[in-house]
Design a protein around this motif. Structure first.
Motif, short mmCIF file in Angstrom:
data_model
loop_
_atom_site.label_atom_id
_atom_site.label_comp_id
_atom_site.label_asym_id
_atom_site.label_seq_id
_atom_site.Cartn_x
_atom_site.Cartn_y
_atom_site.Cartn_z
N GLY A 224 0.94 -1.24 -0.09
CA GLY A 224 0.01 -0.05 0.07
C GLY A 224 0.90 1.26 -0.09
O GLY A 224 2.11 1.15 0.47
N SER A 225 0.07 2.57 -0.21
CA SER A 225 0.90 3.64 -0.32
C SER A 225 0.82 4.16 1.19
O SER A 225 0.04 3.78 1.98
CB SER A 225 0.17 4.58 -1.34
N ARG A 226 1.43 5.39 1.49
CA ARG A 226 1.59 5.91 2.55
C ARG A 226 0.15 6.51 3.08
O ARG A 226 -0.32 6.14 4.17
CB ARG A 226 2.39 7.13 2.63
N ALA A 227 -0.69 6.94 2.03
CA ALA A 227 -1.88 7.54 2.18
C ALA A 227 -2.91 6.17 3.03
O ALA A 227 -3.57 6.69 3.65
CB ALA A 227 -2.68 7.97 1.04
N THR A 228 -2.71 5.06 2.38
CA THR A 228 -3.71 4.03 2.81
C THR A 228 -3.35 3.62 4.44
O THR A 228 -3.98 3.15 5.18
CB THR A 228 -3.57 3.01 1.75
N ILE A 229 -1.84 3.51 4.59
CA ILE A 229 -1.34 2.92 5.78
C ILE A 229 -2.00 4.29 6.57
O ILE A 229 -2.30 3.82 7.97
CB ILE A 229 0.13 2.75 5.83
N ASP A 230 -1.46 5.79 6.39
CA ASP A 230 -2.04 6.64 7.41
C ASP A 230 -3.61 6.64 7.69
O ASP A 230 -3.88 7.18 8.73
CB ASP A 230 -1.83 7.82 6.98
N SER A 231 -4.27 6.25 6.64
CA SER A 231 -5.66 6.25 6.78
C SER A 231 -6.03 4.77 7.66
O SER A 231 -7.21 4.64 8.05
CB SER A 231 -6.39 6.29 5.67
N GLY A 232 -5.35 4.08 7.93
CA GLY A 232 -5.73 2.91 8.65
C GLY A 232 -6.14 1.64 8.04
O GLY A 232 -6.55 0.99 8.63
N TRP A 233 -6.16 2.03 6.62
CA TRP A 233 -6.62 0.71 5.70
C TRP A 233 -5.92 -0.35 5.62
O TRP A 233 -6.51 -1.61 5.70
CB TRP A 233 -6.88 1.26 4.26
N LEU A 234 -4.57 -0.58 5.99
CA LEU A 234 -3.76 -1.42 6.11
C LEU A 234 -2.67 -0.96 7.24
O LEU A 234 -2.45 0.06 7.56
CB LEU A 234 -2.84 -1.66 4.68
N SER A 235 -2.04 -2.25 7.72
CA SER A 235 -0.94 -2.05 8.71
C SER A 235 0.43 -1.51 8.20
O SER A 235 0.80 -1.75 6.78
CB SER A 235 -0.73 -3.33 9.46
N ALA A 236 1.04 -0.87 8.92
CA ALA A 236 2.43 -0.25 8.69
C ALA A 236 3.34 -1.25 7.71
O ALA A 236 4.09 -0.82 6.98
CB ALA A 236 3.00 0.49 9.79
N ASP A 237 3.19 -2.62 7.83
CA ASP A 237 4.16 -3.51 7.48
C ASP A 237 3.94 -3.82 6.02
O ASP A 237 4.69 -4.48 5.43
CB ASP A 237 4.29 -4.85 8.22
N HIS A 238 2.86 -3.13 5.43
CA HIS A 238 2.34 -3.27 4.15
C HIS A 238 3.07 -2.17 3.38
O HIS A 238 2.88 -1.98 1.94
CB HIS A 238 0.89 -3.30 3.89
N GLN A 239 3.71 -1.06 3.74
CA GLN A 239 4.03 0.14 3.35
C GLN A 239 5.12 0.15 2.35
O GLN A 239 5.87 -0.28 2.73
CB GLN A 239 4.15 1.13 4.29
N VAL A 240 4.78 0.60 1.19
CA VAL A 240 5.74 0.60 0.30
C VAL A 240 6.26 2.24 -0.07
O VAL A 240 5.39 3.06 -0.33
CB VAL A 240 5.40 0.05 -1.22
N GLY A 241 7.50 2.43 -0.22
CA GLY A 241 7.88 3.91 -0.65
C GLY A 241 8.97 4.52 0.45
O GLY A 241 9.60 3.72 1.06
N GLN A 242 8.99 5.83 0.42
CA GLN A 242 10.27 6.42 1.00
C GLN A 242 10.33 5.95 2.38
O GLN A 242 11.22 5.87 3.12
CB GLN A 242 10.09 8.03 0.81
N THR A 243 9.24 6.12 3.32
CA THR A 243 9.06 6.06 4.61
C THR A 243 8.56 4.49 5.00
O THR A 243 8.18 4.13 5.95
CB THR A 243 7.92 6.98 5.38
N GLY A 244 8.43 3.65 3.97
CA GLY A 244 8.04 2.22 4.02
C GLY A 244 9.18 1.28 3.56
O GLY A 244 10.08 1.65 4.08
N LYS A 245 8.81 0.52 2.90
CA LYS A 245 9.91 -0.61 2.25
C LYS A 245 10.33 -0.34 0.79
O LYS A 245 9.62 0.05 -0.04
CB LYS A 245 9.40 -1.75 2.56
#
Length: 259
Positions: free
Chosen positions: A184-205
């Motif tokens: 998921g993108s940061r927007a979806t993680i920040d919105s609580g749609w997915l947990s943070a371990d799914h985040q792809v990107g600069q502040t993710g993986k």
């Protein structure tokens, strides 16, 4: 690796800033490397700044790309800057060693070298009174499912365009059929749609799958920094001018749920 330096001891059983910094400082003083790479993990992000301060040298954190000038020996460290709105390339020409923390997944695994590396064993003991923290108890949380984004060959990622947590259901079904995982993108993680371990990107993986499916992701630079080196990128977005299409191998302009 041509050589592997091993430091063993009871004080290194659990990570501590003091013990690991003391050991690496002693090794740098002895071997005099010109450059050091440290993984930008939780421990590496803690260790890198402490070590660089003790060595009175620079550190470039959270690198997403590396290059080197063979003539000067300066490493060109590239990392996101100004909140990820641009990528900065940083040089450390005046002090050695040059140190950078590098995100997991930035490099693809190379084939193992033929032959055996030389093993050098060093004895470096750190007195207990110099280690100011102790691990009293190790607690493992086995409740959540571990998401191996870095190791996945197929990733199906959703952005703000999925509309909400329920919008991830078809994405999960697609990932299951393909034998992949959901990102998921940061927007979806920040919105609580997915947990943070799914985040792809600069502040993710940072990921390098064989196939990256971007559904409803606009392609902000923060997200592209984490997935732009995927072997094949398939993007679906309603907006035909979305930046994700600039790096996609295959782009479909349309409703992701119909597609």
């Amino acid at each position: 690796a041509d050589r592997v330096i091993v430091v063993d001891g009871a004080e290194y059983a659990h990570y501590s800033t003091d013990a690991y910094t003391a050991a690496l400082y002693a090794l740098v003083e002895k071997y005099g490397p010109t450059s050091m790479l440290i993984g930008a993990t939780n421990n590496g992000r803690d260790l890198g700044p402490r070590l660089s301060c003790r060595l009175k040298t620079g550190l470039t954190a959270d690198c997403t790309a590396l290059d080197i000038d063979a003539d000067s020996g300066n490493v060109a460290w590239t990392r996101p800057a100004f909140g990820g709105n641009l990528m900065a390339t940083i040089l450390c020409p005046d002090h050695r060693p040059q140190i950078g923390t590098v995100r997991p997944g930035v490099f693809k695994k190379s084939e193992p070298a033929q032959g055996k590396a030389e093993i050098l064993r060093e004895t470096i003991s750190v007195p207990a009174e110099q280690i100011r923290t102790q691990v009293l108890e190790l607690i493992r949380d086995l409740g959540g499912q571990n998401v191996d984004l870095e190791g996945a060959e197929i990733i199906v990622s959703g952005g703000r365009g999925v509309g909400g947590p329920e919008g991830y259901k078809p994405l999960k079904e697609l990932a299951d059929v393909l034998g992949g995982v959901v990102g998921g993108s940061r927007a979806t993680i920040d919105s609580g749609w997915l947990s943070a371990d799914h985040q792809v990107g600069q502040t993710g993986k940072t990921v390098h799958p064989k196939v990256y499916v971007a559904l409803g992701i606009s392609g902000a630079i923060q997200h592209k920094a984490g997935m732009q080196d995927s072997e094949c990128i398939i993007a679906v977005n309603k907006n035909d001018t979305a930046p994700i299409f600039e790096i996609a191998d295959y782009g479909i302009c349309g409703d992701l749920f119909k597609v």
